[in-house]
Design an enzyme around this catalytic site. Structure first.
Site, PDB file in Angstrom:
ATOM      1  N   LYS A  99       0.839  -1.206   0.000  1.00 28.86           N
ATOM      2  CA  LYS A  99       0.000   0.000   0.000  1.00 28.86           C
ATOM      3  C   LYS A  99       0.872   1.253   0.000  1.00 28.86           C
ATOM      4  CE  LYS A  99      -3.776  -2.524   2.032  1.00 28.86           C
ATOM      5  NZ  LYS A  99      -4.466  -3.034   3.219  1.00 28.86           N
TER       6      LYS A  99
ATOM      7  N   GLN B 177      -5.346  -1.773   9.337  1.00 24.31           N
ATOM      8  CA  GLN B 177      -5.018  -3.064   8.732  1.00 24.31           C
ATOM      9  C   GLN B 177      -5.508  -4.191   9.649  1.00 24.31           C
ATOM     10  OE1 GLN B 177      -3.414  -3.610   5.647  1.00 24.31           O
ATOM     11  NE2 GLN B 177      -3.986  -5.729   6.076  1.00 24.31           N
TER      12      GLN B 177
ATOM     13  N   ASP C  25     -11.546   2.309   3.333  1.00 22.07           N
ATOM     14  CA  ASP C  25     -11.742   0.862   3.196  1.00 22.07           C
ATOM     15  C   ASP C  25     -13.232   0.489   3.157  1.00 22.07           C
ATOM     16  OD1 ASP C  25      -9.718  -0.924   2.772  1.00 22.07           O
ATOM     17  OD2 ASP C  25      -9.132  -1.123   4.871  1.00 22.07           O
TER      18      ASP C  25
END
Ligand code: NAP
Length: 285
Positions: A52, A96, A119
């Site tokens: 990322k 994450q 997200d």
């Protein structure tokens, strides 16, 4: 003839377009920044986080990493999220997963401001997806929808079978497909006779995390097969959920692993960060 869906190439194209958009924003004096929170030392997460950060660098998005010790308390985690919510230089926040099981990931997702939830895991954004309203769609399902668009695969009226019902892949995928007028069936670990269901699929999407689970006899002739799975074999190689070599002969379209859904997930994260930046600067609704 089978078409191999090249996620790596499509992701590169998307990142290239985003790089131009990012440049245009910079010319207007607007910077874009993603903040990533990782708790603990999960080796797979470290690889995802590194990928990322590389993608951000490639597109021109600033990247800020918060690596937290696995002894951190829920309060400390929420305090950090709230600090990032208030930080005007941060446009997108990503937590994450997985995080240690003593921490409440659902509360953490709830606390990420919906405007910075790139997200798409905050219940507000999940709810908007269910209602087919504009939102941040979670990156893996969104990447799969982009693949369908690019390869002119129309979902309307098709039987889509999704293997897996996780909050991050399976469930948002159900709504992405439903919003495109597919007839959707979802299978999970309690589903009886998956083979009978999967072999009726015009489009079969596997997201369960079991190497070579989808065998050729589970797939209809000329089906579109999308493999979300990332499984590490004993020899260290990465493979999907699909028995690729045999299923490939039967499918009309198929995604490889690696080089299929994975790169698209990261490209759509970049897309969501740019979208968040534009929204926060009043450039889009
Ligand atoms: P997850 O949270 O573990 O969910 C797995 C799902 O598969 C669950 O719904 C589970 O059913 C179902 N399942 C497990 N075994 C099954 C079986 N034998 N038959 C039918 N269903 C079964 O996993 P996830 O986070 O969704 O990820 C799934 C896979 O995709 C993993 O390999 C992951 O690494 C990969 N992934 C890839 C990307 C990418 O960018 N390519 C992104 C995210 C995830 P229950 O609900 O009944 O337990």
């Amino acid at each position: 003839m089978t078409t191999i869906i090249d996620g790596k190439e499509l992701a590169k194209k998307i990142r290239g377009n985003l790089k131009i958009e990012c440049e245009e924003l910079k010319n207007k004096g607007i910077k874009s920044k993603l903040a990533v929170i990782m708790v603990g030392e999960d080796p797979a997460s470290k690889v995802y986080v590194r990928n990322k950060s590389k993608a951000c660098e490639n597109v021109g998005i600033e990247y800020e990493e918060h690596l937290l010790n696995d002894k951190i308390t829920q309060k400390d985690l929420i305090n950090l999220i709230e600090k990032l919510n208030k930080d005007k230089t941060v446009n997108g926040i990503l937590l994450q997963s997985p995080i240690p099981s003593n921490l409440d990931i659902n509360e953490a997702f709830r606390k990420i401001s919906p405007e910075k939830d790139v997200d798409g895991f905050n219940p507000v954004n999940v709810g908007k997806l269910v209602l087919n309203q504009d939102t941040f769609v979670s990156c893996t399902p969104y990447g799969i929808m982009k693949m369908f668009e690019e390869y002119n695969i129309d979902l309307a009226g098709k039987n889509v079978v999704i293997l897996g019902r996780s909050n991050i892949v399976g469930k948002p995928l159900i709504h992405c497909c439903l919003n495109r007028n597919a007839t959707v069936t979802t299978c999970h670990s309690k589903t009886q006779n998956i083979k009978e269901i999967s072999s009726r699929a015009d489009i079969l999407i596997s997201a369960i995390g079991k190497a070579h689970f989808v065998t050729e006899d589970m797939v209809k002739e000329n089906a579109v097969v999308i493999d979300v799975g990332i499984n590490r074999l004993e020899d260290g190689k990465i493979t999907g959920d699909v028995d690729y070599e045999n299923v490939k002969e039967k499918a009309s379209y198929i995604t490889p692993v690696p080089g299929g859904v994975g790169p698209m997930t990261i490209a759509m994260l970049m897309n969501n960060v740019i979208k968040a930046t534009k929204r926060q600067n009043g450039m889009i609704d």
